[in-house]
Design a protein around this motif. Sequence first.
Motif, PDB file in Angstrom:
ATOM      1  N   ARG A 181       1.298   3.800  -3.169  1.00  0.00           N
ATOM      2  CA  ARG A 181       0.857   5.193  -2.967  1.00  0.00           C
ATOM      3  C   ARG A 181       1.979   6.187  -3.250  1.00  0.00           C
ATOM      4  O   ARG A 181       1.726   7.322  -3.632  1.00  0.00           O
ATOM      5  N   ALA A 182       3.218   5.740  -3.095  1.00  0.00           N
ATOM      6  CA  ALA A 182       4.367   6.610  -3.355  1.00  0.00           C
ATOM      7  C   ALA A 182       4.701   6.680  -4.844  1.00  0.00           C
ATOM      8  O   ALA A 182       5.652   7.345  -5.230  1.00  0.00           O
TER       9      ALA A 182
ATOM     10  N   THR B 154       0.842  -1.199   0.000  1.00  0.00           N
ATOM     11  CA  THR B 154       0.000   0.000   0.000  1.00  0.00           C
ATOM     12  C   THR B 154       0.875   1.246   0.000  1.00  0.00           C
ATOM     13  O   THR B 154       0.658   2.173  -0.789  1.00  0.00           O
ATOM     14  N   PHE B 155       1.887   1.266   0.847  1.00  0.00           N
ATOM     15  CA  PHE B 155       2.743   2.452   0.946  1.00  0.00           C
ATOM     16  C   PHE B 155       3.623   2.636  -0.288  1.00  0.00           C
ATOM     17  O   PHE B 155       3.796   3.757  -0.757  1.00  0.00           O
TER      18      PHE B 155
ATOM     19  N   LYS C 171      -6.212  -0.945  -4.284  1.00  0.00           N
ATOM     20  CA  LYS C 171      -6.789   0.393  -4.434  1.00  0.00           C
ATOM     21  C   LYS C 171      -5.680   1.450  -4.515  1.00  0.00           C
ATOM     22  O   LYS C 171      -5.806   2.447  -5.215  1.00  0.00           O
ATOM     23  N   ALA C 172      -4.574   1.205  -3.820  1.00  0.00           N
ATOM     24  CA  ALA C 172      -3.443   2.135  -3.836  1.00  0.00           C
ATOM     25  C   ALA C 172      -2.653   2.038  -5.147  1.00  0.00           C
ATOM     26  O   ALA C 172      -1.836   2.903  -5.435  1.00  0.00           O
ATOM     27  N   GLY C 173      -2.893   0.967  -5.918  1.00  0.00           N
ATOM     28  CA  GLY C 173      -2.217   0.822  -7.201  1.00  0.00           C
ATOM     29  C   GLY C 173      -1.320  -0.386  -7.336  1.00  0.00           C
ATOM     30  O   GLY C 173      -0.712  -0.589  -8.391  1.00  0.00           O
TER      31      GLY C 173
ATOM     32  N   GLU D 286      -2.247  12.720   4.566  1.00  0.00           N
ATOM     33  CA  GLU D 286      -3.185  13.621   3.911  1.00  0.00           C
ATOM     34  C   GLU D 286      -3.959  14.357   4.984  1.00  0.00           C
ATOM     35  O   GLU D 286      -4.142  13.848   6.096  1.00  0.00           O
TER      36      GLU D 286
ATOM     37  N   GLN E 289      -6.958  -3.001  -0.103  1.00  0.00           N
ATOM     38  CA  GLN E 289      -6.380  -1.675   0.101  1.00  0.00           C
ATOM     39  C   GLN E 289      -5.113  -1.497  -0.736  1.00  0.00           C
ATOM     40  O   GLN E 289      -4.899  -0.442  -1.333  1.00  0.00           O
TER      41      GLN E 289
ATOM     42  N   ASP F 108       3.774  10.037   4.038  1.00  0.00           N
ATOM     43  CA  ASP F 108       2.504   9.756   3.373  1.00  0.00           C
ATOM     44  C   ASP F 108       1.372  10.110   4.323  1.00  0.00           C
ATOM     45  O   ASP F 108       0.857   9.257   5.040  1.00  0.00           O
TER      46      ASP F 108
END
Length: 191
Positions: free
Chosen positions: A22-23, A18-19, A67-69, A185, A64, A183
């Motif tokens: 997201r990066a 996920t991390f 969803k983050a890619g 938001e 998850q 990370d």
Amino acid sequence: MYDVAVVGAGPAGASAATFTARAGLKTLLVDADQSMTRRAWIPNHLGFPEGVAGPDLVDRGKEQAQKAGAELVTAKITALNRAGDGFQLKAEDGREFTARQVILCTGPLCDLARAAGAEVVAAKEPRMKEAVVVDANGQTRVPGLWAAGTCAGVSVHTIITAGDGARVAINLVSAVKGARHVDHEVMPASK
């Protein structure tokens, strides 16, 4: 070639993927669907005051990460070798993947780490036989090879392994980008 391949999609692996995704790192999450967490009832995972079934936690983690890619692939990785400027991962079914960096999140299993040249020692955690030796950032002695969660000697508690996966992923992203990665938001202001 992927920027990073995460092997294992239990709490540590799904969190790491996920991390990294997201990066903006092209992330492969490979899972054999053999996580110890699939057999657990977890009454102490933050965010689940009534407890959570292990299979539900694993499935939500995979969702998850996607969803983050992250790209999720179901496969059992049986070989991990240096290849050019990264690694080649070979699956039991014959598929092959390449990645510049690898994060092992293989629970109590350290065979891939050992085969790739990482140091493995007796584990200090109860009921665990061995652990991959990592530095304070989660790197093994093999450049580009990282380990997180139980295989890296961290407690089997899911909240701890998930946090360790995130920690190692943030350290990897920071190393790749050359600056400390954050990370976070901010919630939109209410009207």
